[in-house]
Scaffold this motif. Structure first.
Motif, mmCIF file in Angstrom:
data_model
loop_
_atom_site.group_PDB
_atom_site.id
_atom_site.type_symbol
_atom_site.label_atom_id
_atom_site.label_comp_id
_atom_site.label_asym_id
_atom_site.label_seq_id
_atom_site.Cartn_x
_atom_site.Cartn_y
_atom_site.Cartn_z
ATOM 1 N N ALA A 189 -5.240 7.559 -1.947
ATOM 2 C CA ALA A 189 -4.602 7.052 -3.405
ATOM 3 C C ALA A 189 -5.451 8.044 -4.549
ATOM 4 O O ALA A 189 -4.814 8.165 -5.391
ATOM 5 N N ILE A 215 -5.918 1.590 -4.399
ATOM 6 C CA ILE A 215 -4.962 1.189 -3.275
ATOM 7 C C ILE A 215 -5.862 -0.299 -2.869
ATOM 8 O O ILE A 215 -7.056 -0.271 -3.217
ATOM 9 N N SER A 273 0.878 -1.047 -0.074
ATOM 10 C CA SER A 273 0.059 0.019 0.089
ATOM 11 C C SER A 273 0.860 1.211 -0.061
ATOM 12 O O SER A 273 0.356 2.313 -0.538
ATOM 13 N N SER A 333 1.933 1.876 -3.457
ATOM 14 C CA SER A 333 0.867 2.178 -4.321
ATOM 15 C C SER A 333 0.731 4.007 -4.215
ATOM 16 O O SER A 333 0.645 4.611 -5.225
ATOM 17 N N LEU A 334 1.021 4.330 -3.093
ATOM 18 C CA LEU A 334 1.017 5.776 -2.857
ATOM 19 C C LEU A 334 2.132 6.470 -3.337
ATOM 20 O O LEU A 334 2.224 7.460 -4.212
#
Length: 330
Positions: free
Chosen positions: A303, A269, A258, A261-262
């Motif tokens: 996200a 996310i 996660s 992802s950011l």
């Protein structure tokens, strides 16, 4: 046995690279700049053991990759992308195609079983990262990860044994397990802290308190709804001494999927399929899950707005959770 790795990011990219170097027929499916980089320059694998660039075949879709009768398809995308991926796979693969879900969460296997007869779950203990197009990193050495697997919803068959043997040949620790979903639910509890790490970032002293809250809710919900989960002690014994993290030059920042992802600004996310799984079970059975609900909602917003890790201090989360209704806290 040949492998089509559908989703060649951190997990899929490293897994595909290791299988390729072990002599297996491997085709990757990737997208965007990552697809172009691998196609033009090969897949660069970085690890504590060194760096290598591999001329592995890559395609943009299952149709381009081609799915043969001897192929095993390994799903390695985030759970929010699974439904669309399965629809594309179904268009070119027969219903008997083995589909191996090397993914976090517990929803992917059920989605796959609607479309394919032979579905396998993998409990993924596999520290890897993917932050640059064409490059994946394996953080643990000499063993890159633990990939136990079993047939879904339960059992072990010849395919499970053959895939476990292939993973073992590629350097992983892998055992076929008839009760794989018990292990995946334990991993789900662990992954409930992923969104907390993404929101709070590294070095936030209050973040462990938030992680404890979301995991305690998860434990309570799974126990109340009768979901069978391996104990923490059993899980720790399985992992003891296997994963090690020697430093190496160019190692990506720490943090789970996660956080990555950011950092990559993907716009999405996995929280809806991790914390959101606990929220869903809680709603189905009338069990409040305020911590998971709050963390999930904020992670999705972070996200979508392409915010960076550390955008929400843990103290703010704790303050909201102390309000009479955390969903309405300012």
């Amino acid at each position: 046995m040949a492998f089509v790795i559908y989703g060649a990011g951190a997990i899929g990219g490293v897994l595909g690279a290791r299988l390729f170097t072990a002599g297996f027929d491997v085709r990757l499916i990737a997208r965007g700049e990552h697809l172009s980089a691998v196609r033009d320059h090969g897949l660069r694998l970085e690890s504590p053991e060194g760096t290598t660039t591999l001329p592995v075949t890559v395609a943009s879709s299952p149709a381009e990759a081609g799915i043969g009768t001897e192929d095993v398809v390994v799903l390695a995308m985030k759970s929010q992308d699974t439904a669309d991926a399965l629809a594309a796979l179904r268009a070119v693969a027969g219903p008997g195609t083995p589909v191996v879900c090397a993914q976090n969460g517990v929803v992917n296997e059920r989605l796959a079983l609607r479309l394919f007869e032979n579905v396998y779950g993998v409990c993924v203990m596999f520290p890897a990262s993917h932050l640059r197009p064409g490059v994946v990193q394996s953080r643990s050495a000499p063993v890159p990860g633990i990939l136990d697997l079993g047939r879904y919803p339960g059992g072990v068959d010849d395919t499970a044994r053959e895939v476990a043997a292939a993973f073992t040949k590629a350097g992983f620790v892998s055992e076929p397990r008839a009760d794989i979903m018990r292990w995946k639910h334990r991993k789900l509890i662990m992954n409930l802290g992923n969104a907390v790490g993404a929101l709070c970032g590294p070095g936030d002293d209050d973040a462990p308190r938030v992680s404890e809250l979301v995991r305690a809710e998860g434990e309570a919900v799974l126990a109340a709804t009768g979901v069978d989960v391996v104990s923490e002690e059993e899980d720790e014994a399985r992992r003891a001494g296997i994963l090690r993290f020697p430093p190496f030059e160019g190692r990506a920042p720490g943090g789970g999927s996660s956080v990555q992802s950011l950092l990559r600004g993907t716009g999405s996310i996995e929280a809806d399929y991790l914390n959101g799984e606990i929220v869903l079970l809680g709603r189905l059975h009338g069990i409040p899950t305020p911590a998971n609900e709050l963390v999930c909602a904020l992670a999705v917003v972070a996200a979508r707005e392409q915010r960076q890790p550390g955008c929400v201090p843990a103290s703010e989360l704790l303050e909201k959770l102390s309000a009479p209704d955390p969903r309405c806290a300012p």
